[in-house]
Design a protein around this motif. Structure first.
Motif, PDB file in Angstrom:
ATOM      1  N   PRO A  59     -65.630 -46.799 -34.493  1.00  0.00           N
ATOM      2  CA  PRO A  59     -66.395 -46.862 -35.753  1.00  0.00           C
ATOM      3  C   PRO A  59     -65.897 -47.967 -36.696  1.00  0.00           C
ATOM      4  O   PRO A  59     -66.685 -48.560 -37.426  1.00  0.00           O
ATOM      5  N   ALA A  60     -64.596 -48.252 -36.660  1.00  0.00           N
ATOM      6  CA  ALA A  60     -64.067 -49.325 -37.510  1.00  0.00           C
ATOM      7  C   ALA A  60     -64.676 -50.665 -37.103  1.00  0.00           C
ATOM      8  O   ALA A  60     -65.022 -51.486 -37.957  1.00  0.00           O
ATOM      9  N   ARG A  61     -64.815 -50.877 -35.807  1.00  0.00           N
ATOM     10  CA  ARG A  61     -65.446 -52.113 -35.321  1.00  0.00           C
ATOM     11  C   ARG A  61     -66.892 -52.224 -35.806  1.00  0.00           C
ATOM     12  O   ARG A  61     -67.338 -53.281 -36.249  1.00  0.00           O
ATOM     13  N   GLY A  62     -67.616 -51.101 -35.747  1.00  0.00           N
ATOM     14  CA  GLY A  62     -68.995 -51.097 -36.243  1.00  0.00           C
ATOM     15  C   GLY A  62     -69.063 -51.352 -37.740  1.00  0.00           C
ATOM     16  O   GLY A  62     -69.925 -52.088 -38.221  1.00  0.00           O
ATOM     17  N   ALA A  63     -68.137 -50.744 -38.493  1.00  0.00           N
ATOM     18  CA  ALA A  63     -68.116 -50.940 -39.954  1.00  0.00           C
ATOM     19  C   ALA A  63     -67.819 -52.389 -40.299  1.00  0.00           C
ATOM     20  O   ALA A  63     -68.437 -52.962 -41.213  1.00  0.00           O
ATOM     21  N   LEU A  64     -66.886 -53.016 -39.578  1.00  0.00           N
ATOM     22  CA  LEU A  64     -66.580 -54.426 -39.832  1.00  0.00           C
ATOM     23  C   LEU A  64     -67.785 -55.317 -39.529  1.00  0.00           C
ATOM     24  O   LEU A  64     -68.055 -56.276 -40.260  1.00  0.00           O
ATOM     25  N   ALA A  65     -68.524 -55.004 -38.476  1.00  0.00           N
ATOM     26  CA  ALA A  65     -69.720 -55.791 -38.144  1.00  0.00           C
ATOM     27  C   ALA A  65     -70.762 -55.668 -39.247  1.00  0.00           C
ATOM     28  O   ALA A  65     -71.388 -56.665 -39.642  1.00  0.00           O
ATOM     29  N   LEU A  66     -70.947 -54.457 -39.768  1.00  0.00           N
ATOM     30  CA  LEU A  66     -71.908 -54.266 -40.861  1.00  0.00           C
ATOM     31  C   LEU A  66     -71.454 -54.978 -42.138  1.00  0.00           C
ATOM     32  O   LEU A  66     -72.270 -55.596 -42.832  1.00  0.00           O
ATOM     33  N   LEU A  67     -70.154 -54.901 -42.447  1.00  0.00           N
ATOM     34  CA  LEU A  67     -69.636 -55.610 -43.631  1.00  0.00           C
ATOM     35  C   LEU A  67     -69.810 -57.121 -43.487  1.00  0.00           C
ATOM     36  O   LEU A  67     -70.134 -57.807 -44.450  1.00  0.00           O
ATOM     37  N   TYR A  68     -69.583 -57.637 -42.276  1.00  0.00           N
ATOM     38  CA  TYR A  68     -69.747 -59.073 -42.045  1.00  0.00           C
ATOM     39  C   TYR A  68     -71.193 -59.496 -42.289  1.00  0.00           C
ATOM     40  O   TYR A  68     -71.453 -60.524 -42.902  1.00  0.00           O
ATOM     41  N   ARG A  69     -72.121 -58.680 -41.818  1.00  0.00           N
ATOM     42  CA  ARG A  69     -73.541 -59.003 -42.025  1.00  0.00           C
ATOM     43  C   ARG A  69     -73.880 -59.026 -43.510  1.00  0.00           C
ATOM     44  O   ARG A  69     -74.702 -59.812 -43.955  1.00  0.00           O
ATOM     45  N   ARG A  70     -73.251 -58.159 -44.275  1.00  0.00           N
ATOM     46  CA  ARG A  70     -73.566 -58.051 -45.703  1.00  0.00           C
ATOM     47  C   ARG A  70     -72.811 -59.084 -46.542  1.00  0.00           C
ATOM     48  O   ARG A  70     -73.374 -59.690 -47.428  1.00  0.00           O
ATOM     49  N   ARG A  71     -71.514 -59.266 -46.274  1.00  0.00           N
ATOM     50  CA  ARG A  71     -70.670 -60.118 -47.104  1.00  0.00           C
ATOM     51  C   ARG A  71     -70.531 -61.547 -46.585  1.00  0.00           C
ATOM     52  O   ARG A  71     -70.259 -62.461 -47.349  1.00  0.00           O
ATOM     53  N   GLY A  72     -70.650 -61.733 -45.267  1.00  0.00           N
ATOM     54  CA  GLY A  72     -70.330 -63.016 -44.656  1.00  0.00           C
ATOM     55  C   GLY A  72     -71.175 -64.158 -45.190  1.00  0.00           C
ATOM     56  O   GLY A  72     -72.389 -64.050 -45.302  1.00  0.00           O
ATOM     57  N   ARG A  73     -70.503 -65.246 -45.534  1.00  0.00           N
ATOM     58  CA  ARG A  73     -71.185 -66.461 -45.960  1.00  0.00           C
ATOM     59  C   ARG A  73     -70.186 -67.603 -46.091  1.00  0.00           C
ATOM     60  O   ARG A  73     -68.990 -67.390 -46.172  1.00  0.00           O
ATOM     61  N   GLY A  77     -68.680 -75.976 -52.634  1.00  0.00           N
ATOM     62  CA  GLY A  77     -68.791 -76.404 -54.022  1.00  0.00           C
ATOM     63  C   GLY A  77     -67.930 -77.625 -54.291  1.00  0.00           C
ATOM     64  O   GLY A  77     -67.291 -78.170 -53.385  1.00  0.00           O
ATOM     65  N   ALA A  78     -67.885 -78.030 -55.531  1.00  0.00           N
ATOM     66  CA  ALA A  78     -67.127 -79.222 -55.909  1.00  0.00           C
ATOM     67  C   ALA A  78     -65.629 -79.035 -55.676  1.00  0.00           C
ATOM     68  O   ALA A  78     -64.908 -80.008 -55.486  1.00  0.00           O
ATOM     69  N   ARG A  79     -65.158 -77.789 -55.664  1.00  0.00           N
ATOM     70  CA  ARG A  79     -63.727 -77.535 -55.479  1.00  0.00           C
ATOM     71  C   ARG A  79     -63.323 -77.428 -54.021  1.00  0.00           C
ATOM     72  O   ARG A  79     -62.154 -77.568 -53.687  1.00  0.00           O
ATOM     73  N   GLY A  80     -64.281 -77.117 -53.128  1.00  0.00           N
ATOM     74  CA  GLY A  80     -63.941 -76.985 -51.721  1.00  0.00           C
ATOM     75  C   GLY A  80     -64.896 -76.074 -50.987  1.00  0.00           C
ATOM     76  O   GLY A  80     -66.053 -75.914 -51.380  1.00  0.00           O
ATOM     77  N   ILE A  81     -64.395 -75.448 -49.924  1.00  0.00           N
ATOM     78  CA  ILE A  81     -65.199 -74.568 -49.081  1.00  0.00           C
ATOM     79  C   ILE A  81     -64.537 -73.194 -49.049  1.00  0.00           C
ATOM     80  O   ILE A  81     -63.324 -73.088 -48.862  1.00  0.00           O
ATOM     81  N   ALA A  82     -65.347 -72.159 -49.200  1.00  0.00           N
ATOM     82  CA  ALA A  82     -64.873 -70.784 -49.071  1.00  0.00           C
ATOM     83  C   ALA A  82     -65.600 -70.140 -47.902  1.00  0.00           C
ATOM     84  O   ALA A  82     -66.825 -70.198 -47.816  1.00  0.00           O
ATOM     85  N   ALA A  83     -64.834 -69.542 -46.992  1.00  0.00           N
ATOM     86  CA  ALA A  83     -65.391 -68.821 -45.848  1.00  0.00           C
ATOM     87  C   ALA A  83     -65.127 -67.339 -46.073  1.00  0.00           C
ATOM     88  O   ALA A  83     -63.981 -66.899 -46.041  1.00  0.00           O
ATOM     89  N   ARG A  84     -66.183 -66.565 -46.306  1.00  0.00           N
ATOM     90  CA  ARG A  84     -66.044 -65.135 -46.568  1.00  0.00           C
ATOM     91  C   ARG A  84     -66.502 -64.362 -45.347  1.00  0.00           C
ATOM     92  O   ARG A  84     -67.631 -64.500 -44.903  1.00  0.00           O
ATOM     93  N   ASP A  85     -65.598 -63.530 -44.827  1.00  0.00           N
ATOM     94  CA  ASP A  85     -65.989 -62.679 -43.704  1.00  0.00           C
ATOM     95  C   ASP A  85     -66.067 -61.234 -44.170  1.00  0.00           C
ATOM     96  O   ASP A  85     -66.305 -60.984 -45.351  1.00  0.00           O
ATOM     97  N   ALA A  86     -65.854 -60.271 -43.305  1.00  0.00           N
ATOM     98  CA  ALA A  86     -66.048 -58.858 -43.645  1.00  0.00           C
ATOM     99  C   ALA A  86     -65.113 -58.380 -44.746  1.00  0.00           C
ATOM    100  O   ALA A  86     -65.527 -57.659 -45.644  1.00  0.00           O
ATOM    101  N   VAL A  87     -63.842 -58.797 -44.711  1.00  0.00           N
ATOM    102  CA  VAL A  87     -62.878 -58.251 -45.674  1.00  0.00           C
ATOM    103  C   VAL A  87     -62.092 -59.294 -46.451  1.00  0.00           C
ATOM    104  O   VAL A  87     -61.439 -58.957 -47.429  1.00  0.00           O
TER     105      VAL A  87
END
Length: 197
Positions: A59-73, A77-87
Protein backbone atom coordinates in the motif's frame (compact mmCIF):
# COMPACT_ATOMS: atom_id res chain seq x y z
CA UNK A 1 5.35 32.54 -18.36
CA UNK A 2 7.41 35.53 -17.25
CA UNK A 3 8.72 38.34 -19.44
CA UNK A 4 12.05 36.60 -20.01
CA UNK A 5 10.37 33.32 -21.02
CA UNK A 6 12.04 31.23 -18.32
CA UNK A 7 9.04 30.71 -16.00
CA UNK A 8 7.62 27.26 -16.81
CA UNK A 9 5.87 24.42 -15.04
CA UNK A 10 5.71 20.88 -16.36
CA UNK A 11 3.07 18.61 -14.83
CA UNK A 12 1.02 15.61 -15.84
CA UNK A 13 -0.95 16.29 -19.01
CA UNK A 14 -1.62 12.76 -20.20
CA UNK A 15 -2.65 9.72 -18.21
CA UNK A 16 0.05 7.19 -17.49
CA UNK A 17 -1.12 3.73 -18.37
CA UNK A 18 -0.56 1.12 -15.69
CA UNK A 19 -0.31 -2.39 -17.14
CA UNK A 20 -3.34 -4.34 -15.94
CA UNK A 21 -1.24 -7.43 -15.46
CA UNK A 22 1.02 -5.58 -13.02
CA UNK A 23 -1.97 -4.26 -11.05
CA UNK A 24 -3.51 -7.74 -11.06
CA UNK A 25 -0.33 -9.34 -9.75
CA UNK A 26 -0.08 -6.73 -6.98
CA UNK A 27 -3.69 -7.38 -5.91
CA UNK A 28 -3.20 -11.17 -6.00
CA UNK A 29 0.03 -11.03 -4.00
CA UNK A 30 -1.48 -8.63 -1.47
CA UNK A 31 -4.59 -10.79 -1.09
CA UNK A 32 -2.59 -14.00 -0.72
CA UNK A 33 -0.40 -12.45 1.97
CA UNK A 34 -3.44 -11.09 3.83
CA UNK A 35 -5.05 -14.56 3.81
CA UNK A 36 -1.81 -16.26 4.81
CA UNK A 37 -1.14 -13.80 7.65
CA UNK A 38 -4.69 -14.08 8.97
CA UNK A 39 -5.17 -17.85 8.74
CA UNK A 40 -1.90 -19.74 8.51
CA UNK A 41 0.63 -19.89 11.30
CA UNK A 42 4.11 -19.62 9.74
CA UNK A 43 6.61 -22.36 10.62
CA UNK A 44 9.15 -19.77 11.79
CA UNK A 45 8.56 -16.47 13.66
CA UNK A 46 10.21 -14.30 11.04
CA UNK A 47 7.57 -15.40 8.52
CA UNK A 48 4.81 -13.36 10.15
CA UNK A 49 7.06 -10.26 10.28
CA UNK A 50 7.98 -10.75 6.64
CA UNK A 51 4.27 -10.83 5.74
CA UNK A 52 3.56 -7.73 7.82
CA UNK A 53 6.40 -5.82 6.13
CA UNK A 54 5.05 -6.80 2.70
CA UNK A 55 1.52 -5.79 3.76
CA UNK A 56 2.87 -2.34 4.63
CA UNK A 57 5.11 -1.96 1.56
CA UNK A 58 2.49 -2.71 -1.11
CA UNK A 59 0.00 0.00 0.00
CA UNK A 60 2.90 2.40 0.63
CA UNK A 61 4.03 1.91 -2.97
CA UNK A 62 0.50 2.67 -4.19
CA UNK A 63 0.27 5.77 -1.97
CA UNK A 64 3.60 7.08 -3.29
CA UNK A 65 2.41 6.58 -6.88
CA UNK A 66 -0.78 8.53 -6.15
CA UNK A 67 1.17 11.32 -4.41
CA UNK A 68 3.55 11.52 -7.38
CA UNK A 69 0.62 11.92 -9.77
CA UNK A 70 -0.78 14.73 -7.63
CA UNK A 71 2.39 16.57 -6.53
CA UNK A 72 4.95 15.70 -9.21
CA UNK A 73 6.12 18.52 -11.43
CA UNK A 74 9.15 20.35 -12.76
CA UNK A 75 9.24 24.08 -12.02
CA UNK A 76 11.65 26.29 -13.96
CA UNK A 77 12.28 29.90 -12.94
CA UNK A 78 14.86 32.66 -12.91
CA UNK A 79 16.51 31.11 -9.83
CA UNK A 80 16.82 27.57 -11.19
CA UNK A 81 14.96 24.29 -11.54
CA UNK A 82 12.90 22.51 -8.89
CA UNK A 83 12.00 18.83 -9.31
CA UNK A 84 9.09 17.85 -7.04
CA UNK A 85 8.25 14.20 -6.62
CA UNK A 86 5.89 12.40 -4.21
CA UNK A 87 7.49 13.55 -0.95
CA UNK A 88 10.45 15.84 -1.62
CA UNK A 89 11.56 18.72 -3.76
CA UNK A 90 15.09 19.07 -5.13
CA UNK A 91 16.11 22.64 -6.02
CA UNK A 92 19.04 23.36 -8.30
CA UNK A 93 20.21 26.95 -8.76
CA UNK A 94 21.32 27.82 -12.29
CA UNK A 95 24.97 28.25 -11.27
CA UNK A 96 24.93 24.68 -9.82
CA UNK A 97 23.50 23.08 -12.97
CA UNK A 98 26.03 21.46 -15.26
CA UNK A 99 23.66 20.10 -17.90
CA UNK A 100 20.07 19.20 -18.75
CA UNK A 101 19.92 15.95 -20.72
CA UNK A 102 17.31 13.79 -22.37
CA UNK A 103 18.09 10.10 -21.99
CA UNK A 104 16.44 7.00 -23.37
CA UNK A 105 14.15 5.33 -20.85
CA UNK A 106 15.86 1.98 -20.34
CA UNK A 107 13.59 0.87 -17.48
CA UNK A 108 10.62 0.45 -19.79
CA UNK A 109 8.02 0.76 -17.02
CA UNK A 110 6.61 4.03 -18.30
CA UNK A 111 5.10 5.28 -21.52
CA UNK A 112 7.90 7.79 -22.15
CA UNK A 113 10.72 6.87 -24.50
CA UNK A 114 12.79 9.93 -23.47
CA UNK A 115 13.11 11.23 -19.91
CA UNK A 116 15.04 14.27 -18.70
CA UNK A 117 17.67 14.66 -15.99
CA UNK A 118 19.44 17.71 -14.64
CA UNK A 119 23.10 17.16 -13.65
CA UNK A 120 25.12 19.19 -11.17
CA UNK A 121 28.88 19.79 -11.19
CA UNK A 122 29.51 16.73 -9.00
CA UNK A 123 27.84 14.46 -11.56
CA UNK A 124 24.70 13.86 -9.47
CA UNK A 125 21.52 13.67 -11.46
CA UNK A 126 17.94 14.51 -10.63
CA UNK A 127 15.02 13.38 -12.73
CA UNK A 128 12.70 16.12 -13.93
CA UNK A 129 9.14 14.85 -13.38
CA UNK A 130 6.80 14.95 -16.38
CA UNK A 131 9.47 16.48 -18.62
CA UNK A 132 9.35 13.66 -21.15
CA UNK A 133 8.10 12.83 -24.63
CA UNK A 134 4.90 11.25 -23.26
CA UNK A 135 3.76 14.48 -21.59
CA UNK A 136 5.18 17.00 -24.07
CA UNK A 137 4.08 16.70 -27.72
CA UNK A 138 7.22 18.44 -29.05
CA UNK A 139 9.62 17.25 -26.37
CA UNK A 140 12.96 17.79 -28.11
CA UNK A 141 12.02 21.32 -29.23
CA UNK A 142 10.87 22.12 -25.68
CA UNK A 143 14.17 20.87 -24.27
CA UNK A 144 16.20 22.87 -26.80
CA UNK A 145 14.12 25.97 -26.03
CA UNK A 146 14.62 25.53 -22.29
CA UNK A 147 18.38 25.14 -22.72
CA UNK A 148 18.55 28.23 -24.93
CA UNK A 149 16.51 30.44 -22.60
CA UNK A 150 18.24 29.19 -19.46
CA UNK A 151 21.75 29.87 -20.81
CA UNK A 152 21.34 33.56 -20.00
CA UNK A 153 20.51 32.73 -16.37
CA UNK A 154 23.46 30.39 -16.02
CA UNK A 155 25.89 33.05 -17.21
CA UNK A 156 27.66 30.59 -19.50
CA UNK A 157 27.00 28.39 -22.51
CA UNK A 158 26.33 24.68 -22.24
CA UNK A 159 29.73 23.06 -22.67
CA UNK A 160 31.11 19.69 -21.66
CA UNK A 161 33.86 19.46 -19.03
CA UNK A 162 35.88 16.21 -19.01
CA UNK A 163 36.19 15.99 -15.20
CA UNK A 164 32.41 16.28 -14.73
CA UNK A 165 31.78 13.77 -17.52
CA UNK A 166 34.08 11.32 -15.67
CA UNK A 167 32.06 11.84 -12.46
CA UNK A 168 28.81 11.26 -14.37
CA UNK A 169 30.15 8.00 -15.85
CA UNK A 170 31.44 6.87 -12.44
CA UNK A 171 28.06 7.56 -10.78
CA UNK A 172 26.25 5.69 -13.60
CA UNK A 173 28.54 2.70 -13.08
CA UNK A 174 27.95 2.85 -9.30
CA UNK A 175 24.16 2.89 -9.86
CA UNK A 176 24.40 -0.25 -12.00
CA UNK A 177 26.56 -2.03 -9.42
CA UNK A 178 24.19 -1.02 -6.59
CA UNK A 179 21.18 -2.26 -8.56
CA UNK A 180 22.92 -5.59 -9.25
CA UNK A 181 23.83 -5.98 -5.55
CA UNK A 182 20.25 -5.18 -4.53
CA UNK A 183 18.78 -7.73 -6.95
CA UNK A 184 21.28 -10.35 -5.78
CA UNK A 185 20.43 -9.65 -2.12
CA UNK A 186 16.70 -9.91 -2.82
CA UNK A 187 17.12 -13.22 -4.66
CA UNK A 188 19.31 -14.54 -1.81
CA UNK A 189 16.72 -13.43 0.79
CA UNK A 190 13.88 -15.07 -1.16
CA UNK A 191 15.91 -18.27 -1.49
CA UNK A 192 16.64 -18.22 2.26
CA UNK A 193 12.92 -17.89 3.06
CA UNK A 194 12.09 -20.77 0.72
CA UNK A 195 14.78 -22.99 2.27
CA UNK A 196 13.71 -22.09 5.83
CA UNK A 197 10.05 -22.85 5.06
Amino acid sequence: MGGDGIEREYRRRRQLSVPWWQLGIDVLVFGAIVVQTATVSPPFPAGRWFNIVILVLIPARGALALLYRRRGRTIVGARGIAARDAVRTVDRAWHDIYDIRAELNTRGVENAEWITYVYDGDGRRTRLPYFDDWQLPDFHAELAGLRAVSAQHRGMDWELRPEVEDRIRRRARDRKVSAAVLVTAMVAAAAAFVVMA
